[in-house]
Design a protein around this motif. Sequence first.
Motif, short mmCIF file in Angstrom:
data_model
loop_
_atom_site.label_atom_id
_atom_site.label_comp_id
_atom_site.label_asym_id
_atom_site.label_seq_id
_atom_site.Cartn_x
_atom_site.Cartn_y
_atom_site.Cartn_z
N PRO A 129 0.84 -1.20 0.00
CA PRO A 129 0.00 0.00 0.00
C PRO A 129 0.88 1.25 0.00
O PRO A 129 1.98 1.26 0.55
CB PRO A 129 -0.80 -0.12 1.30
N SER A 130 0.38 2.30 -0.63
CA SER A 130 1.18 3.52 -0.72
C SER A 130 0.31 4.75 -0.61
O SER A 130 -0.90 4.72 -0.86
CB SER A 130 1.98 3.55 -2.03
N TRP A 131 0.96 5.84 -0.23
CA TRP A 131 0.33 7.15 -0.08
C TRP A 131 1.19 8.15 -0.85
O TRP A 131 2.41 7.98 -0.96
CB TRP A 131 0.26 7.54 1.39
N TYR A 132 0.57 9.19 -1.39
CA TYR A 132 1.31 10.15 -2.21
C TYR A 132 0.91 11.57 -1.84
O TYR A 132 -0.27 11.92 -1.86
CB TYR A 132 1.03 9.91 -3.70
N VAL A 133 1.92 12.39 -1.49
CA VAL A 133 1.74 13.83 -1.29
C VAL A 133 2.15 14.52 -2.58
O VAL A 133 3.31 14.45 -2.99
CB VAL A 133 2.58 14.36 -0.12
N ALA A 134 1.20 15.16 -3.25
CA ALA A 134 1.44 15.81 -4.53
C ALA A 134 1.44 17.32 -4.37
O ALA A 134 0.46 17.90 -3.91
CB ALA A 134 0.38 15.40 -5.54
N GLY A 135 2.53 17.96 -4.74
CA GLY A 135 2.61 19.42 -4.72
C GLY A 135 2.01 19.98 -5.99
O GLY A 135 2.48 19.68 -7.09
N THR A 136 0.99 20.81 -5.84
CA THR A 136 0.24 21.27 -7.02
C THR A 136 1.01 22.28 -7.86
O THR A 136 0.66 22.49 -9.03
CB THR A 136 -1.10 21.87 -6.61
N VAL A 137 2.04 22.94 -7.30
CA VAL A 137 2.81 23.91 -8.07
C VAL A 137 4.28 23.48 -8.10
O VAL A 137 5.20 24.30 -8.10
CB VAL A 137 2.66 25.34 -7.51
N ASP A 138 4.51 22.17 -8.15
CA ASP A 138 5.86 21.62 -8.20
C ASP A 138 6.50 21.93 -9.55
O ASP A 138 5.97 21.56 -10.59
CB ASP A 138 5.78 20.10 -7.98
N GLY A 139 7.65 22.60 -9.53
CA GLY A 139 8.36 22.93 -10.75
C GLY A 139 9.36 21.88 -11.18
O GLY A 139 9.97 22.01 -12.24
N SER A 140 9.55 20.84 -10.36
CA SER A 140 10.47 19.77 -10.70
C SER A 140 9.75 18.55 -11.27
O SER A 140 10.16 17.99 -12.28
CB SER A 140 11.28 19.34 -9.47
N VAL A 141 8.69 18.13 -10.59
CA VAL A 141 7.90 16.98 -11.02
C VAL A 141 6.49 17.51 -11.27
O VAL A 141 5.73 17.72 -10.33
CB VAL A 141 7.87 15.87 -9.97
N PRO A 142 6.12 17.76 -12.52
CA PRO A 142 4.81 18.37 -12.81
C PRO A 142 3.65 17.58 -12.18
O PRO A 142 3.70 16.34 -12.11
CB PRO A 142 4.74 18.33 -14.34
N LEU A 143 2.64 18.31 -11.74
CA LEU A 143 1.51 17.68 -11.07
C LEU A 143 0.89 16.55 -11.90
O LEU A 143 0.60 15.48 -11.35
CB LEU A 143 0.46 18.72 -10.70
N PRO A 144 0.64 16.73 -13.20
CA PRO A 144 0.05 15.62 -13.96
C PRO A 144 0.90 14.35 -13.91
O PRO A 144 0.36 13.24 -13.85
CB PRO A 144 -0.05 16.17 -15.38
N LEU A 145 2.22 14.50 -13.92
CA LEU A 145 3.09 13.34 -13.82
C LEU A 145 3.00 12.72 -12.43
O LEU A 145 2.92 11.49 -12.30
CB LEU A 145 4.54 13.74 -14.13
N GLN A 146 2.98 13.55 -11.38
CA GLN A 146 2.82 13.02 -10.03
C GLN A 146 1.54 12.20 -9.92
O GLN A 146 1.54 11.07 -9.40
CB GLN A 146 2.77 14.16 -9.01
N LEU A 147 0.45 12.76 -10.41
CA LEU A 147 -0.84 12.08 -10.28
C LEU A 147 -0.89 10.81 -11.12
O LEU A 147 -1.50 9.81 -10.72
CB LEU A 147 -1.97 13.03 -10.67
N ARG A 148 -0.25 10.84 -12.29
CA ARG A 148 -0.24 9.64 -13.12
C ARG A 148 0.53 8.51 -12.45
O ARG A 148 0.08 7.35 -12.45
CB ARG A 148 0.39 9.98 -14.48
N MET A 149 1.66 8.82 -11.87
CA MET A 149 2.45 7.80 -11.17
C MET A 149 1.71 7.30 -9.94
O MET A 149 1.71 6.08 -9.65
CB MET A 149 3.82 8.36 -10.79
#
Length: 244
Positions: free
Chosen positions: A185-205
């Motif tokens: 099981p995993s949990w993900y904290v996604a930064g909505t204004v991340d300039g290194s890992v774009p949000l769409p990529l974070q959410l896709r992963m």
Amino acid sequence: MTGTATTPTIVIVHGAWTDASSFTGVQHLLTEQGYQVLEFANPLRSFVGDADYLATFLKTRTSGPVVLVGHSYGGAVIGAAAAATDTVTGLVYVNAFVPAEGESLLDLLNSAGPVDPSKLFDMAPYPGAPEGDLDLYIQRGPFEPAFATGLSEELQAEFFAKQRPITFSAVGAPAAAGQAWEKLPSWYVAGTVDGSVPLPLQLRMAERAGSTVTQVETGHLSMVTHPREVADVIIAAATSGDVA
């Protein structure tokens, strides 16, 4: 050794261009709640080597269940290292890379849009490097928009001054088969204004990994700007019914 039969040890793995001190606020909040916390000194030298080092660290420095937390490149490292142990019960990704078999960090970034390393990094040789390998340092110009968004000017200067480089080979190395997120099981904290890992990529992963997602209006260093939100997600992972 730390950890008990019921309460997991929290092991935090920082990413590139920073060190364990980036999680100081989170660590304090977790310690106040009674958790044992260890912060792994990620070598940032090679993907396989860093993951092997973490797996050995887990075997020698912990006993009982472990929740692994990885930021940025550290996310890739925890996914590989946890697959080599049987004590990790949950994974927490913080603005992190979650590669599948055959994917590198560069592959993932380029899937979100072309990346030109020469416009982002100062590249420096290092002793004993394999032929063609280099250390990468973030240039001053892109440091704030790409990495230190939301930090005060004082903190930006501090993080820029003490950034720890990662090797070009580490960000270009493909992930092996059998990543831990496929089973744990995993949990993900996604930064909505991340300039290194774009949000769409974070959410896709995160979606691919089946992670429980918490979005936070912050940049790449969400553990620095929003330690409470990050700590809360880690506590949720540590208290989940999936954790023995």
